[in-house]
Design a protein around this motif. Structure first.
Motif, short mmCIF file in Angstrom:
data_model
loop_
_atom_site.label_atom_id
_atom_site.label_comp_id
_atom_site.label_asym_id
_atom_site.label_seq_id
_atom_site.Cartn_x
_atom_site.Cartn_y
_atom_site.Cartn_z
N UNK A 20 -4.73 -7.17 3.25
CA UNK A 20 -4.63 -6.23 2.48
C UNK A 20 -5.27 -6.59 1.29
N UNK A 21 -6.37 -5.53 0.96
CA UNK A 21 -7.22 -6.16 -0.47
C UNK A 21 -7.39 -4.85 -1.39
N UNK A 22 -6.78 -5.20 -2.79
CA UNK A 22 -7.17 -3.89 -3.53
C UNK A 22 -6.81 -4.90 -4.92
N UNK A 23 -7.65 -4.29 -5.90
CA UNK A 23 -7.72 -4.95 -7.35
C UNK A 23 -6.57 -4.34 -8.17
N UNK A 24 -5.83 -3.62 -7.66
CA UNK A 24 -4.79 -3.09 -8.54
C UNK A 24 -3.41 -3.67 -7.92
N UNK A 25 -2.69 -4.59 -8.38
CA UNK A 25 -1.41 -5.22 -7.68
C UNK A 25 -0.39 -4.45 -7.37
N UNK A 26 -0.39 -3.09 -8.20
CA UNK A 26 0.95 -2.32 -7.95
C UNK A 26 0.53 -1.27 -6.73
N UNK A 27 -0.80 -1.28 -6.18
CA UNK A 27 -1.46 -0.58 -5.22
C UNK A 27 -0.89 -1.53 -3.73
N UNK A 28 -1.36 -2.50 -4.07
CA UNK A 28 -1.05 -3.48 -2.91
C UNK A 28 0.49 -3.68 -2.81
N UNK A 29 1.17 -3.71 -3.90
CA UNK A 29 2.84 -3.63 -3.46
C UNK A 29 3.18 -2.45 -2.62
N UNK A 30 2.70 -1.24 -3.06
CA UNK A 30 3.18 -0.02 -2.42
C UNK A 30 2.76 0.19 -1.13
N UNK A 31 1.47 -0.36 -0.86
CA UNK A 31 0.87 -0.36 0.47
C UNK A 31 1.51 -1.08 1.29
#
Length: 230
Positions: A20-31
């Motif tokens: 999983x890759x995203x520059x927003x940590x909260x997006x990573x947590x949620x996804x």
């Protein structure tokens, strides 16, 4: 190309390993939390920028990559999102990719989904939509989320009104041309005989004149308006 009605093999029969890759940590947590609620799905690694994503792919085997398209890279080691996806497809041709995006411009969306191994969902869509995209990708199918299908079916009227031709310098125009043709920052620097930081500066100055703020926006603008005849 599968639509949002994908229902084949809804039940997961084997484990799916996801990076999983995203520059927003909260997006990573949620996804990550949403995906791992589904039996058989495991997030085996995660990244917050292009460089760490490439490192993850080199060190961690996975079945599906779920990634944001627009992750800034302050080291300039990896180029824009489109070229990042192309690089990953070249290095790991068997890997299936699910792109998460907020983009709605048909030109840039078509450029991404033209690769049959790349699926795409909008970030505003439900986690169930993302789950279905992962399942479809695991089974070797390309998947488009509802918002992506709608954007492609109802293209913007970008050809009706063409913006005034931007006053780019010759070097800025050349850098934009080479970027859109698929060359990397390093390739362009070598071709023009200059430092890659100079190319990056010229690219940023061109983006400012075009009124775009990121790499997908640059590609979208150029492809939509055909402004390569400077």
């Amino acid at each position: 190309m599968r639509s949002h009605s994908y229902n084949k093999r809804e039940k997961i029969l084997v484990s799916i390993r996801i990076i999983l890759a995203d520059d927003h940590p909260f997006v990573i947590l949620g996804v990550r939390a949403a995906l791992e609620m589904q039996a058989g799905i495991t997030v085996v690694d995660q990244a917050t920028d292009p460089v760490s994503l490439i490192e993850c792919l080199r060190s961690t085997p996975c079945d599906v990559l779920v990634t944001d398209l627009s992750m800034p890279d302050h080291s300039f080691a990896v180029d824009d999102g489109l070229n990042l996806v192309r690089r990953i497809r070249s290095c790991w041709p068997q890997l299936r990719i699910v792109v998460m995006t907020t983009l709605t411009n048909p030109a840039i969306l078509r450029a991404i989904v033209s690769d049959g191994a790349v699926s795409m969902v909008g970030k505003a869509e439900s986690m169930d939509e993302l789950r279905q995209a992962v399942l479809a990708a695991r089974d070797g199918h390309a998947y488009l989320g509802r918002s992506i299908i709608e954007a492609l079916a109802h293209p913007q009227d970008c050809e009706c009104e063409r913006p005034p031709a931007p006053r780019l310098t010759g070097k800025q125009a050349e850098v934009v041309r080479l970027l859109v043709s698929g060359q990397s920052i390093s390739d362009i620097a070598a071709a023009l005989g200059c430092d890659r930081r100079t190319v990056t500066r010229q690219k940023r100055e061109a983006m400012a004149k075009l009124g775009v703020t990121n790499d997908p926006g640059l590609f979208s603008y150029v492809r939509a308006y055909g402004i390569l005849n400077f």
